[in-house]
Design a protein around this motif. Structure first.
Motif, PDB file in Angstrom:
ATOM      1  N   ASP A 361      44.191  46.605  34.653  1.00 32.86           N
ATOM      2  CA  ASP A 361      45.093  46.691  35.800  1.00 32.86           C
ATOM      3  C   ASP A 361      45.633  48.113  35.932  1.00 32.86           C
ATOM      4  O   ASP A 361      45.262  49.015  35.168  1.00 32.86           O
ATOM      5  N   LYS A 367      42.415  43.230  32.193  1.00 35.53           N
ATOM      6  CA  LYS A 367      42.585  42.164  33.173  1.00 35.53           C
ATOM      7  C   LYS A 367      42.103  40.832  32.594  1.00 35.53           C
ATOM      8  O   LYS A 367      41.140  40.771  31.832  1.00 35.53           O
ATOM      9  N   THR A 368      42.793  39.799  32.967  1.00 37.27           N
ATOM     10  CA  THR A 368      42.410  38.450  32.557  1.00 37.27           C
ATOM     11  C   THR A 368      42.199  37.620  33.817  1.00 37.27           C
ATOM     12  O   THR A 368      42.332  38.111  34.929  1.00 37.27           O
ATOM     13  N   GLY A 369      41.872  36.367  33.630  1.00 35.12           N
ATOM     14  CA  GLY A 369      41.653  35.498  34.764  1.00 35.12           C
ATOM     15  C   GLY A 369      40.191  35.130  34.905  1.00 35.12           C
ATOM     16  O   GLY A 369      39.327  35.650  34.183  1.00 35.12           O
ATOM     17  N   PRO A 370      39.887  34.232  35.821  1.00 39.95           N
ATOM     18  CA  PRO A 370      38.509  33.773  36.001  1.00 39.95           C
ATOM     19  C   PRO A 370      37.561  34.918  36.329  1.00 39.95           C
ATOM     20  O   PRO A 370      37.906  35.845  37.059  1.00 39.95           O
ATOM     21  N   ALA A 371      36.372  34.849  35.782  1.00 39.02           N
ATOM     22  CA  ALA A 371      35.360  35.871  36.067  1.00 39.02           C
ATOM     23  C   ALA A 371      34.804  35.666  37.465  1.00 39.02           C
ATOM     24  O   ALA A 371      34.623  34.534  37.923  1.00 39.02           O
ATOM     25  N   PRO A 394      36.796  39.909  35.657  1.00 35.12           N
ATOM     26  CA  PRO A 394      38.003  39.458  36.350  1.00 35.12           C
ATOM     27  C   PRO A 394      38.093  40.156  37.703  1.00 35.12           C
ATOM     28  O   PRO A 394      37.711  41.324  37.835  1.00 35.12           O
ATOM     29  N   GLU A 395      38.595  39.451  38.706  1.00 39.57           N
ATOM     30  CA  GLU A 395      38.571  39.995  40.063  1.00 39.57           C
ATOM     31  C   GLU A 395      39.303  41.336  40.137  1.00 39.57           C
ATOM     32  O   GLU A 395      40.481  41.446  39.791  1.00 39.57           O
TER      33      GLU A 395
END
Length: 491
Positions: A361, A367-371, A394-395
């Motif tokens: 970020d 960054k984390t979250g859905p790929a 991650p987006e």
């Protein structure tokens, strides 16, 4: 200037102390460096792309190389300057006992500026001029002749020096193409049947000519081969060394003495761009050589190495700002500031030179979250300027940062001037032992737009638009062109 990771932390390292080698593992250090660089503004809106070099990692790689080849044989390790043409890097390696392999007048001047002595410098190039050869002999820089015509030039220079009562002045050898085959990347393979490098050993009559050339020249004391590069297996590299070692043994046998006293095995150890592991290692290659060419290590020959990519690739990375994101044809695209101007090989040959991309970020946190499957595009004005295609990350969003791992060699140190994009700054980083903070030192400043203009001929405005000052066809003011005298105009 040395900069720490806090906005106000500028100043010199206490007592001029050197950055320590010890520290966290490479990935941990890289993540800390991204975070600290974002915090210090070294990468972000004000500096959209930068190169970062792990000082501790470079020192460790140099020490691993020296340890791998330690033994009875004397060894001169040199660094292929083309892999990181940065004077502070050459200084650092020189301090770690690694000299320079140079392939141009510019690279030789970089080595000299870094304080690398001639005794630890080797000149290899397929197109050396008489002036370059004369300079090398005068200053003691080792030379490997690439071909018969170059050897004839060296003959003339040696006679010239002898006429003045001087010795040849530098260690002199010959580059051999053992013609052992091709790796997986043809453009990187230097020991093919038709390679432009060296004397082709297996061509008809070539080996006899090489042996006779050495017997006729007592000052010719080195053999050189360089087969390795990305995509070349270690077994092929070791076979090349075995072939050249056998040639050295033959020359010495027929000379009745040890005329060839140095074997330069080149470099070209492949790099693992697919993961964190450093594989193959220097020790794995050295062990294979000991098994394949045991006589090379018995102390009769000095060994010269010329590693480049394998010393620096995993010790540096490119960090860049994501400027925009968009969707085209259902594909998510993150448009940022690292493209063909820094990752030239990856953009033009992605199958051969894939890179791992990490997402952070704006604060430099992973960054984390859905790929999400997305392309990572660069700023260059052509459609293929992509450093990653269809990559699950991650987006990414505007203001985020991306890191291109394993780019410490060839990437930001030899940028491509497409679209007149300025060269990025390069910073070295290490962890301060006392504070635990990441510290930075400027290795190369970012190129200014004024410097881009200067390189593009701004000082020669008017040179092509007329002879003399005055308004041009659209009313602009012309400056007086520089008059160039040719044979026809100088009468």
């Amino acid at each position: 200037m040395v900069l720490d990771s806090t906005p106000s932390g500028q100043g010199h390292a206490p007592g001029g102390q050197r950055p320590p080698v010890a520290g966290h593992d490479s990935l941990t250090r890289r993540h800390a460096a991204v975070r600290a660089a974002a915090h210090a503004g070294l990468v972000g809106p004000g500096a959209p792309v930068a190169g970062l070099l792990d000082v501790a990692g470079i020192r460790a790689a140099a020490r691993e190389l020296r340890a791998a080849f330690a033994g009875d044989a004397p060894v001169l390790h040199t660094f292929a300057v083309k892999a990181a043409s940065l004077v502070p890097v050459l200084e650092l390696l020189n301090e770690e006992g690694v000299g320079c392999e140079v392939a141009s007048p510019g690279e030789l001047e970089l080595a000299r500026a870094a304080g690398v002595p001639a005794s630890r410098t080797v000149l290899d190039s397929p197109a050396k001029t008489v002036g370059e050869l004369r300079d090398a002999l005068a200053t003691g820089v080792a030379v490997n002749a690439d071909n018969a015509q170059e050897l004839a030039r060296i003959d003339a220079l040696v006679r010239e020096r002898a006429g003045a009562g001087r010795e040849p002045g530098a260690p002199l050898g010959m580059r051999i193409n053992p013609q052992v085959g091709t790796g997986t990347i043809g453009a990187m393979s230097t020991a093919t049947a038709t390679s432009k490098f060296g004397v082709a050993l297996r061509d008809e009559g070539a080996e006899e000519w090489i042996v006779d050339s050495f017997l006729d020249r007592p000052w010719l004391t080195r053999l050189h081969t360089h087969t390795g590069s990305q995509g070349v297996p270690l077994e092929l590299m070791a076979e090349s060394v075995r072939v050249v070692y056998a040639l050295a043994e033959r020359i010495n046998r027929e000379a009745g003495r040890q005329q060839v006293d140095t074997i330069d095995i080149g470099g070209g150890l492949p790099v693992n761009f697919a993961g964190e592991e450093t594989a193959p290692s220097f020790s794995a290659y050295a062990d294979l050589l000991r098994a394949t060419v045991p006589g090379l290590f018995d102390g009769r020959y000095t060994i010269v190495t010329e590693f480049g990519r394998s010393l620096l690739a995993k010790q540096g990375f490119v960090a860049a700002l994501v400027e925009y994101t968009k969707t085209s044809g259902g594909r998510r695209i993150a448009v940022g500031h690292a493209g063909a101007q820094v990752a030239t090989r990856t953009v033009f040959a992605p199958e051969s030179w894939p890179l791992r991309v990490a997402a952070f970020d704006a604060h430099g946190e992973p960054k984390t979250g859905p790929a999400l499957v997305q392309d990572v595009a660069g700023p260059c004005c052509f459609a293929g300027d992509l450093v990653a295609r269809g990559r699950s990350l991650p987006e990414l969003e505007p203001g985020d940062l991306v890191a291109l791992w394993d780019t410490g060699a060839y990437y930001f140190s030899t940028p491509f001037g497409y679209n007149s994009l300025p060269r990025p700054a390069v910073h070295g980083y290490w962890t301060d032992e006392e504070s635990g903070q990441v510290r930075f030192a400027l290795v190369r400043p970012a190129q200014s737009l004024a410097e881009v203009l200067a390189e593009s001929g701004v000082g020669q405005r008017g040179a092509l638009t007329g002879a003399g000052e005055g308004p041009g066809p659209l009313g602009e003011v012309r400056s007086r062109p520089i008059r160039v005298h040719t044979a026809s105009t100088a009468r």
